[in-house]
Design an enzyme around this catalytic site. Structure first.
Site, PDB file in Angstrom:
ATOM      1  N   SER A 110      -9.096   3.445  16.353  1.00 30.03           N
ATOM      2  CA  SER A 110      -7.902   4.100  15.829  1.00 30.03           C
ATOM      3  C   SER A 110      -7.758   5.504  16.426  1.00 30.03           C
ATOM      4  O   SER A 110      -7.722   5.650  17.641  1.00 30.03           O
ATOM      5  CB  SER A 110      -7.959   4.130  14.296  1.00 30.03           C
ATOM      6  OG  SER A 110      -6.710   4.484  13.753  1.00 30.03           O
ATOM      7  N   MET A 111      -7.714   6.556  15.603  1.00 30.92           N
ATOM      8  CA  MET A 111      -7.615   7.901  16.138  1.00 30.92           C
ATOM      9  C   MET A 111      -8.842   8.241  16.981  1.00 30.92           C
ATOM     10  O   MET A 111      -8.749   8.933  18.000  1.00 30.92           O
ATOM     11  CB  MET A 111      -7.438   8.915  15.008  1.00 30.92           C
ATOM     12  CG  MET A 111      -7.239  10.354  15.483  1.00 30.92           C
ATOM     13  SD  MET A 111      -5.885  10.546  16.672  1.00 30.92           S
ATOM     14  CE  MET A 111      -4.498  10.021  15.682  1.00 30.92           C
ATOM     15  N   ASP A 240      -2.603  -6.542  13.526  1.00 37.90           N
ATOM     16  CA  ASP A 240      -2.643  -5.111  13.203  1.00 37.90           C
ATOM     17  C   ASP A 240      -1.261  -4.647  12.742  1.00 37.90           C
ATOM     18  O   ASP A 240      -0.289  -4.747  13.488  1.00 37.90           O
ATOM     19  CB  ASP A 240      -3.080  -4.321  14.443  1.00 37.90           C
ATOM     20  CG  ASP A 240      -3.424  -2.871  14.117  1.00 37.90           C
ATOM     21  OD1 ASP A 240      -2.959  -2.350  13.083  1.00 37.90           O
ATOM     22  OD2 ASP A 240      -4.176  -2.260  14.900  1.00 37.90           O
ATOM     23  N   HIS A 268      -6.107  -4.024  11.485  1.00 31.86           N
ATOM     24  CA  HIS A 268      -6.434  -2.745  12.129  1.00 31.86           C
ATOM     25  C   HIS A 268      -7.906  -2.379  11.989  1.00 31.86           C
ATOM     26  O   HIS A 268      -8.481  -1.772  12.885  1.00 31.86           O
ATOM     27  CB  HIS A 268      -5.552  -1.643  11.516  1.00 31.86           C
ATOM     28  CG  HIS A 268      -5.710  -0.317  12.193  1.00 31.86           C
ATOM     29  ND1 HIS A 268      -5.356  -0.107  13.510  1.00 31.86           N
ATOM     30  CD2 HIS A 268      -6.185   0.871  11.734  1.00 31.86           C
ATOM     31  CE1 HIS A 268      -5.603   1.155  13.833  1.00 31.86           C
ATOM     32  NE2 HIS A 268      -6.101   1.772  12.781  1.00 31.86           N
TER      33      HIS A 268
END
Length: 299
Positions: A110-111, A240, A268
């Site tokens: 993710s980030m 996702d 996700h």
């Protein structure tokens, strides 16, 4: 029955009752304490140590296991706890624990995937391999409902009702449903414990979210992806709902020889929903990559 035997049973029963009552009390009254104990237990069970590293005004808290050897170290970066100086912070962290003395394999989700990709682009000599799991920082051609909601938050700067920063058990459940394709049945008290553990940090998360939604940070990986030269692996959940799976094609077209794996029936939170598969994919990618690097050195 002999009185001594009865006393022994009473003592044994009392001994067992104390931890049971403590567990019930924690579950009902202090669910967040139970969550913290759960994390503590698994850190102990897996042999993970909590360590701190300092560099100038920065303090990093991380989990550590193993000893440096001939094989590359693995650094895992999680998502949505970064800030505007994330790229600089990763550099300082790598230097502070002396991880940059030999190439290491970088994994980000993710980030954290956006952070990992930008780091790999800017510091290629530090990296021997890169695994990006549903990474942020891309301008996907398909805008899902979550992305549209983030755009609304960016325009209005109203972050008090965002699905990624829950403040109630119901909002926590909604966030889990958003992030995970697999439907976990989570008891209400556990949801409350998860919320209680997050609430002290929510103001920071809200401020952070606005900074991350700015154009400078929002597409950071997209701007740097063509500079990634290390062997790269992309893992993405097909279902996702946070970051659209079409981002995998964007990276595959930009990074030569990029390996892409799309996991069906997965959302996700890939590492949570499919932990064994994720670990196997990373290890299967890491071993031949490391072997190739060693062969190059021998030549």
């Amino acid at each position: 029955m002999d009185l001594d035997v009865i006393n022994i049973f009473m003592i044994a029963g009392s001994t067992l009752a104390i931890p049971i009552l403590a567990f019930i009390a924690s579950f009902l009254l202090w669910p967040s304490a139970l969550i913290r104990f759960y994390y503590w237990y698994w850190r102990r069970a897996l042999g993970m140590q909590v360590r701190y590293a300092h560099h100038e005004d920065y303090q990093f808290c991380y989990l550590y296991r193993g000893r440096p050897g001939s094989k590359p170290s693995l650094l895992f970066l999680h998502g949505f706890t970064a800030h505007k100086d994330t790229w600089l912070s990763v550099v300082k962290f790598v230097e502070s624990i002396k991880l940059n003395r030999k190439p290491f394999h970088l994994v980000g989700t993710s980030m954290g995937g956006s952070v990992a990709g930008v780091y790999a682009a800017q510091h290629p000599s530090d990296i021997c391999g890169l695994s990006l799991i549903c990474p942020a920082g891309l301008k996907a051609p398909n805008n899902n409902e979550f992305v549209k909601q983030m755009q609304d938050i960016k325009n209005s700067e109203n972050v008090h009702r965002t699905p990624l920063i829950p403040s109630t058990p119901q909002e926590m459940e909604d966030m889990l449903r958003l992030c995970s394709y697999v439907r976990f049945k989570v008891p209400q008290q556990i949801l409350q414990g998860l919320v209680d553990d997050r609430i002290p940090h929510n103001d920071f998360y809200r401020k952070l979210l606005l900074e991350l939604l700015h154009d400078k940070s929002c597409y950071a990986l997209q701007e740097k992806m063509d500079k990634i030269a290390v062997p790269t692996q992309i893992i993405w959940g097909k279902q996702d709902q946070v970051l659209d799976v079409s981002g995998a094609d964007i990276l595959a077209n930009a990074i030569p020889g990029c390996q892409v794996v799309i996991l069906d029936n997965c959302g996700h939170t890939v590492a949570v929903e499919r932990p064994r598969k994720t670990a196997k994919l990373i290890l299967d990618f890491l071993v031949p990559t490391h072997s190739t690097e060693n062969n190059k050195k021998l030549l």
